[in-house]
Design a protein around this motif. Structure first.
Motif, PDB file in Angstrom:
ATOM      1  N   HIS A   1      -3.521   9.343 -11.668  1.00  0.00           N
ATOM      2  CA  HIS A   1      -4.411  10.503 -11.672  1.00  0.00           C
ATOM      3  C   HIS A   1      -4.736  10.915 -13.109  1.00  0.00           C
ATOM      4  O   HIS A   1      -3.870  10.877 -13.989  1.00  0.00           O
TER       5      HIS A   1
ATOM      6  N   ARG B   1      -1.281   5.907   0.855  1.00  0.00           N
ATOM      7  CA  ARG B   1      -1.111   6.387  -0.533  1.00  0.00           C
ATOM      8  C   ARG B   1      -0.663   7.847  -0.537  1.00  0.00           C
ATOM      9  O   ARG B   1       0.219   8.234  -1.312  1.00  0.00           O
ATOM     10  N   HIS B   2      -1.274   8.684   0.327  1.00  0.00           N
ATOM     11  CA  HIS B   2      -0.830  10.076   0.452  1.00  0.00           C
ATOM     12  C   HIS B   2       0.644  10.139   0.866  1.00  0.00           C
ATOM     13  O   HIS B   2       1.416  10.971   0.364  1.00  0.00           O
TER      14      HIS B   2
ATOM     15  N   ARG C   1      -4.404   2.060  -4.168  1.00  0.00           N
ATOM     16  CA  ARG C   1      -5.712   2.209  -3.539  1.00  0.00           C
ATOM     17  C   ARG C   1      -6.100   0.858  -2.945  1.00  0.00           C
ATOM     18  O   ARG C   1      -5.603  -0.197  -3.377  1.00  0.00           O
ATOM     19  N   CYS C   2      -7.030   0.891  -1.994  1.00  0.00           N
ATOM     20  CA  CYS C   2      -7.475  -0.344  -1.344  1.00  0.00           C
ATOM     21  C   CYS C   2      -7.997  -1.339  -2.379  1.00  0.00           C
ATOM     22  O   CYS C   2      -7.643  -2.526  -2.360  1.00  0.00           O
ATOM     23  N   SER C   3      -8.835  -0.879  -3.309  1.00  0.00           N
ATOM     24  CA  SER C   3      -9.414  -1.776  -4.314  1.00  0.00           C
ATOM     25  C   SER C   3      -8.347  -2.358  -5.226  1.00  0.00           C
ATOM     26  O   SER C   3      -8.455  -3.497  -5.692  1.00  0.00           O
ATOM     27  N   GLU C   4      -7.288  -1.584  -5.501  1.00  0.00           N
ATOM     28  CA  GLU C   4      -6.211  -2.070  -6.363  1.00  0.00           C
ATOM     29  C   GLU C   4      -5.416  -3.178  -5.685  1.00  0.00           C
ATOM     30  O   GLU C   4      -5.046  -4.170  -6.326  1.00  0.00           O
TER      31      GLU C   4
ATOM     32  N   LEU D   1       0.840  -1.202   0.000  1.00  0.00           N
ATOM     33  CA  LEU D   1       0.000   0.000   0.000  1.00  0.00           C
ATOM     34  C   LEU D   1       0.872   1.247   0.000  1.00  0.00           C
ATOM     35  O   LEU D   1       0.605   2.212  -0.732  1.00  0.00           O
TER      36      LEU D   1
ATOM     37  N   THR E   1      -5.829   3.129   4.537  1.00  0.00           N
ATOM     38  CA  THR E   1      -5.142   2.736   3.310  1.00  0.00           C
ATOM     39  C   THR E   1      -4.821   3.954   2.451  1.00  0.00           C
ATOM     40  O   THR E   1      -3.767   4.023   1.827  1.00  0.00           O
ATOM     41  N   HIS E   2      -5.723   4.932   2.440  1.00  0.00           N
ATOM     42  CA  HIS E   2      -5.494   6.098   1.580  1.00  0.00           C
ATOM     43  C   HIS E   2      -4.443   7.040   2.159  1.00  0.00           C
ATOM     44  O   HIS E   2      -3.758   7.741   1.410  1.00  0.00           O
TER      45      HIS E   2
ATOM     46  N   GLY F   1      -7.741   0.531 -12.823  1.00  0.00           N
ATOM     47  CA  GLY F   1      -7.812   1.301 -11.588  1.00  0.00           C
ATOM     48  C   GLY F   1      -8.937   2.313 -11.667  1.00  0.00           C
ATOM     49  O   GLY F   1      -9.826   2.223 -12.524  1.00  0.00           O
ATOM     50  N   LYS F   2      -8.906   3.311 -10.807  1.00  0.00           N
ATOM     51  CA  LYS F   2      -9.959   4.313 -10.794  1.00  0.00           C
ATOM     52  C   LYS F   2     -10.049   5.000 -12.155  1.00  0.00           C
ATOM     53  O   LYS F   2      -9.033   5.379 -12.735  1.00  0.00           O
TER      54      LYS F   2
END
Length: 274
Positions: A245, A222-223, A126-129, A120, A218-219, A150-151
């Motif tokens: 992004h 990522r930050h 991301r959590c879903s990834e 992570l 989790t995010h 991904g998103k």
């Protein structure tokens, strides 16, 4: 709405959020949102704003976004006019220090849990990834991870470091996953992709046991990944690509958090003949 969301390629979570908020609206008025007039809508939104303070700003936001989407599907642009604009959040992301990341990664007893946290942070996932990484997406020889859909439906590649390659190899030997890199179990005991709650539980347990006082999600990992990369010298355009992004403005927020060394201004003429 379900058909339109799926055809447009939006995520299942988008449909879930819109449906949850619109269902609450239907239960409140006992009628379809398409039958409501402007005054009823504004009264309901005011009710939400006054009832839910801090954590449920997302519920208010998804109610408005869900209504806009519904009106667009039914070709009712005049209904959208009355909906308020959502002001962009000006909050800066919370990040962990390097010492806190090291502490968080080493805290879990299970290799699988340490590796999940390390990926992570180490890949900015991301959590879903993380949940949907399949064995075919892990390229240990090339030291790359293929993130599929991904998103926003975007594919991308993120680099793996030697520490992660070694950790993944140990995990493959010990856990012997078949399809997904990280698996959970359904009620019958069959292996399935990890649930969002499963990943969040691992991070939450590690934070509690490590004694870290900051909220860790989790995010936030990522930050932290993005901010640390900037501080280590990665340029903003490459960071945009590895984060997946679409808009550079989303990436630029990390410039306000990263503690990058600044160069004093100078004239280019000074360097021209140097």
């Amino acid at each position: 709405m379900q058909r339109s969301v799926e055809l447009s390629g939006k995520s299942q979570s988008t449909l879930t959020n819109y449906a949850r908020c619109l269902s609450r609206l239907v239960l409140h008025f006992q009628c379809s949102p398409l039958e409501l007039d402007q005054e009823q809508l504004l009264d309901y939104l005011h009710h939400l704003k006054s009832q839910y303070k801090t954590p449920s700003e997302s519920f208010f936001k998804h109610t408005i976004y869900g209504l806009r989407y519904l009106y667009r599907i039914y070709g009712l642009p005049e209904h959208r006019v009355v909906l308020p604009q959502i002001a962009g959040s000006k909050k800066l992301p919370v990040i962990l220090s390097k010492q806190e990341v090291r502490l968080l990664i080493k805290t879990p007893k299970l290799l699988k849990h340490r590796l999940m946290i390390a990926m992570l942070y180490g890949c900015g996932l991301r959590c879903s990834e993380l949940r949907h990484i399949e064995l075919q997406d892990v390229w240990l020889d090339r030291m790359q991870l293929h993130i599929r859909q991904g998103k926003g439906g975007k594919d991308r590649y993120v680099p793996l470091c030697r520490l992660l390659v070694r950790g993944i190899h140990k995990h493959l030997v010990s856990d012997k996953p078949v399809k997904w890199l990280f698996t959970g179990k359904n009620p019958s005991g069959a292996p399935v992709a990890l649930s969002p709650m499963g990943v969040q539980w691992v991070v939450k347990q590690a934070r509690q046991q490590s004694g870290i006082k900051k909220a860790v999600t989790t995010h936030i990992l990522r930050h932290t990944y993005a901010t640390h990369l900037l501080e280590m010298g990665l340029d903003i355009m490459t960071l945009k690509e590895v984060l997946g992004h679409v808009d550079i403005r989303t990436t630029l927020i990390y410039l306000h958090v990263a503690q990058c060394a600044k160069t004093a201004g100078f004239s280019p003429l000074e360097k021209l003949y140097n």
